[in-house]
Design a protein around this motif. Structure first.
Motif, PDB file in Angstrom:
ATOM      1  N   SER A 155      -1.120  13.738  -9.397  1.00 14.76           N
ATOM      2  CA  SER A 155      -0.585  13.083 -10.430  1.00 14.76           C
ATOM      3  C   SER A 155      -0.754  11.390 -10.252  1.00 14.76           C
ATOM      4  O   SER A 155      -0.727  10.479 -11.237  1.00 14.76           O
ATOM      5  N   PHE A 156      -0.760  10.790  -8.909  1.00 13.08           N
ATOM      6  CA  PHE A 156      -0.908   9.609  -8.689  1.00 13.08           C
ATOM      7  C   PHE A 156      -2.302   9.055  -8.828  1.00 13.08           C
ATOM      8  O   PHE A 156      -3.373   9.651  -8.426  1.00 13.08           O
ATOM      9  N   ASP A 157      -2.368   7.678  -9.484  1.00 10.90           N
ATOM     10  CA  ASP A 157      -3.629   7.242  -9.564  1.00 10.90           C
ATOM     11  C   ASP A 157      -3.818   5.807  -9.399  1.00 10.90           C
ATOM     12  O   ASP A 157      -5.096   5.399  -8.777  1.00 10.90           O
ATOM     13  N   ARG A 158      -2.876   4.944  -9.079  1.00  8.21           N
ATOM     14  CA  ARG A 158      -3.288   3.661  -8.983  1.00  8.21           C
ATOM     15  C   ARG A 158      -1.902   2.986  -7.838  1.00  8.21           C
ATOM     16  O   ARG A 158      -0.846   3.386  -7.930  1.00  8.21           O
ATOM     17  N   VAL A 159      -2.374   2.002  -7.301  1.00  5.16           N
ATOM     18  CA  VAL A 159      -1.716   1.169  -6.484  1.00  5.16           C
ATOM     19  C   VAL A 159      -1.584  -0.157  -6.580  1.00  5.16           C
ATOM     20  O   VAL A 159      -2.575  -0.842  -6.713  1.00  5.16           O
ATOM     21  N   TYR A 160      -0.228  -0.722  -6.627  1.00  4.96           N
ATOM     22  CA  TYR A 160      -0.137  -2.149  -7.286  1.00  4.96           C
ATOM     23  C   TYR A 160       0.303  -2.553  -5.883  1.00  4.96           C
ATOM     24  O   TYR A 160       1.552  -2.546  -5.389  1.00  4.96           O
ATOM     25  N   PHE A 161      -0.226  -3.766  -5.301  1.00  3.45           N
ATOM     26  CA  PHE A 161       0.325  -4.137  -3.940  1.00  3.45           C
ATOM     27  C   PHE A 161       0.921  -5.412  -3.942  1.00  3.45           C
ATOM     28  O   PHE A 161       0.533  -6.167  -4.693  1.00  3.45           O
ATOM     29  N   VAL A 162       1.863  -5.367  -3.212  1.00  3.41           N
ATOM     30  CA  VAL A 162       2.768  -6.503  -3.068  1.00  3.41           C
ATOM     31  C   VAL A 162       3.116  -6.843  -1.646  1.00  3.41           C
ATOM     32  O   VAL A 162       2.464  -6.585  -0.725  1.00  3.41           O
ATOM     33  N   SER A 163       4.251  -7.786  -1.396  1.00  4.49           N
ATOM     34  CA  SER A 163       4.343  -8.040  -0.021  1.00  4.49           C
ATOM     35  C   SER A 163       5.523  -7.658   0.912  1.00  4.49           C
ATOM     36  O   SER A 163       5.717  -8.104   1.793  1.00  4.49           O
ATOM     37  N   GLY A 164       6.249  -6.445   0.090  1.00  7.43           N
ATOM     38  CA  GLY A 164       7.329  -6.344   0.810  1.00  7.43           C
ATOM     39  C   GLY A 164       8.145  -5.341   0.038  1.00  7.43           C
ATOM     40  O   GLY A 164       7.603  -4.946  -1.146  1.00  7.43           O
ATOM     41  N   GLY A 165       9.202  -4.705   0.476  1.00  9.62           N
ATOM     42  CA  GLY A 165       9.865  -3.711  -0.403  1.00  9.62           C
ATOM     43  C   GLY A 165      10.630  -4.147  -1.429  1.00  9.62           C
ATOM     44  O   GLY A 165      10.618  -3.406  -2.560  1.00  9.62           O
ATOM     45  N   SER A 166      11.289  -5.373  -1.402  1.00  9.17           N
ATOM     46  CA  SER A 166      12.218  -5.918  -2.524  1.00  9.17           C
ATOM     47  C   SER A 166      10.941  -6.067  -3.760  1.00  9.17           C
ATOM     48  O   SER A 166      11.317  -5.691  -4.937  1.00  9.17           O
ATOM     49  N   GLU A 167       9.967  -6.762  -3.315  1.00  8.69           N
ATOM     50  CA  GLU A 167       8.872  -6.908  -4.554  1.00  8.69           C
ATOM     51  C   GLU A 167       8.304  -5.650  -4.916  1.00  8.69           C
ATOM     52  O   GLU A 167       8.018  -5.261  -6.217  1.00  8.69           O
ATOM     53  N   ALA A 168       8.159  -4.527  -4.026  1.00 11.28           N
ATOM     54  CA  ALA A 168       7.814  -3.203  -4.870  1.00 11.28           C
ATOM     55  C   ALA A 168       8.905  -2.879  -5.822  1.00 11.28           C
ATOM     56  O   ALA A 168       8.468  -2.181  -6.766  1.00 11.28           O
ATOM     57  N   ILE A 169       9.926  -2.831  -5.321  1.00 12.86           N
ATOM     58  CA  ILE A 169      11.127  -2.276  -6.248  1.00 12.86           C
ATOM     59  C   ILE A 169      11.233  -3.182  -7.752  1.00 12.86           C
ATOM     60  O   ILE A 169      11.266  -2.488  -8.763  1.00 12.86           O
TER      61      ILE A 169
END
Ligand SMILES: Cc1ncc(COP(=O)(O)O)c(C=O)c1O
Length: 456
Positions: free
Chosen positions: A90-104
């Motif tokens: 079901s997973f299709d896309r990855v949005y890349f950021v610079s760390g954990g807080s940014e990911a949240i």
């Protein structure tokens, strides 16, 4: 030595780290530290992985950075391909950021926008769990459930509701089965959803295995299945925060693999770049991604360093080391060996209430009394003293206080690198046992009389 750095804790005098080699860090005086916590569960490949360093150097030589509002880049594309190839269908896309807080932050905004695209703008509540940590930026802090971290910023935080964590050692009744406990907690989530309004909740956010604030607490069997059912019943997105527990730390690439469920969004960071580069990501299901692309077409978000080429090249090399070089496969057997050693050394220790974890992610909870589970006196600051004592002994571990409620309780988190050998596991257990003995002896003296305080 005067410093102009605004250090993390200005009261601390930090040794200067100058070199990393395998499982060890070295300071400027040549002192060696066994990194048994990967910093904060970051350095899963140790500190001098040649393949990763070379991949980053190579990328810097050809292209360091190309702003993602103009270009995509090869390492980012390859890393996304690699992660999606190893994720559930079901997973299709990855949005890349610079760390954990940014990911949240990105996951929360993505979840909200998902419902805007679907024509459900009334959904605006997020539910998370007490005693969780999702990062220190305001959105992540708002969903995090750690009182100590939240308290002074409370007026600035977006509103979020919190339910109980799945914490069997302290939360499960002695007569209760795992299934009944899981059912009770799922009921609590359902009640929280209904109280906020059955169609007004965006997402439920949880760490699959709770890291910093509880100390490597895996859920009881069946918990996430019940949670998934409740989320599905009310159309609530399930966001699993695997910033700390994911990317192999628990023995599987995704910690949720052990739970038999698939979230709608998952955040990853620490083990993704293994400390070689600052990188994080939100991995999104097709369902969420397509709601955006078939709606407004644009995710209203972005940072300058999204998908940084050198960061992605480093993370790609980390992934290659995990899979092609069999490092991920080491985690479960090495973790089982580590568990045995921890249980042998601390299993009947009078001040150890619980030893829990998964893979190479372990927590030891310290108590004043094993029978009553009474925590140690917070004034003794056992966790802080243990960190100091262990560091002096050449051991990096990750002790933390406030295990019960943000104020009371102490635990120590251990997250050795996947490249560790038995000798390093022994060194960790041995140094930790000695540091703990020294700290508890000091605390006992202090408890016996204020004149003998050893807090310093
Ligand atoms: C589960 C979890 N989520 C989010 C974060 C925040 O990550 P970062 O410190 O990279 O912003 C952390 C950091 O410890 C974490 O453990």
């Amino acid at each position: 030595m005067t410093s102009h750095v605004f250090h993390r804790d200005p009261r601390s005098a930090y040794p200067v780290a100058v070199r990393g080699e395998g499982c060890y860090l070295y300071d400027r005086d040549g002192k060696r530290y066994l990194d048994a916590s990967g910093g904060a569960a970051v350095s899963c490949l140790g500190h001098s992985d040649r393949a990763v360093v070379q991949a980053i150097q190579h990328q810097l030589g050809v292209l360091a950075f190309a702003h993602t509002s103009f270009f995509t880049n090869e390492p980012m594309e390859a890393l996304a391909d690699m992660l999606i190839a190893r994720a559930p269908e079901s997973f299709d896309r990855v949005y890349f950021v610079s760390g954990g807080s940014e990911a949240i932050e990105a996951s929360l905004k993505l979840a909200r926008q998902y419902f805007i695209e679907k024509g459900e703008p009334q959904r605006r509540h997020v539910i998370a769990r007490r005693q969780s940590y999702h990062g220190n930026t305001l959105g992540a802090l708002a969903v995090g459930g750690n009182q100590w971290r939240r308290k002074q910023f409370e007026p600035l935080l977006i509103q979020a509701s919190h339910v109980s964590p799945c914490f069997a050692y302290r939360g499960k009744d002695s007569s209760e089965s795992d299934a009944a406990y899981a059912e009770r907690l799922a009921g609590e989530l359902e009640a929280a959803i209904l109280e906020l309004g059955r169609d007004s909740v965006i997402a439920f956010v949880a760490e699959t295995v709770v890291g910093a604030t509880l100390g490597a607490v895996p859920p009881v069997a069946g918990y996430f299945k019940r949670i998934r059912e409740v989320c599905d019943r009310y159309g609530v997105l399930l966001i699993l925060d695997e910033v700390m527990c994911g990317m192999g730390r628990c023995g599987t690439l995704w910690a949720f693999e052990e739970e038999g469920i698939v979230p709608d969004l998952v955040t990853i960071a620490k083990g993704l770049g293994a400390g070689y580069q600052p990188v994080g990501a939100v991995v999104a299901t097709k369902k969420v991604y397509e709601a955006i692309t078939s709606g407004s077409g644009f995710f209203q978000h972005g940072h300058t360093y999204l998908g940084h080429a050198a960061a992605c090249a480093g993370a790609l090399a980390v992934q290659q080391r995990l899979h092609a070089d069999g490092l991920l496969a080491r985690v479960k057997p090495l973790g089982a060996l580590f568990e045995n050693k921890l249980r042998a050394a601390f299993g009947s220790h009078p001040n150890v209430g619980d030893i829990r974890g998964r893979g190479l992610f372990w927590g030891i909870e310290l108590v004043a009394d094993r029978a009553t589970k009474a925590p140690l006196d917070p004034a003794l600051r056992v966790h802080a003293r243990l960190k100091k004592e262990a560091l002096a002994a050449g051991l990096m571990c990750y002790p933390m206080g406030g295990t019960l409620d943000g104020a009371r309780g102490d635990h120590v988190l251990l997250a050795p690198p996947f490249i560790a050998e038995e000798a390093q596991l022994d060194e960790c257990v041995d140094k930790l046992a000695r540091a703990l003995a020294a700290v508890l002896a000091g605390a006992a003296k202090q408890a016996a009389g204020p004149k003998q305080s050893v807090l310093g």
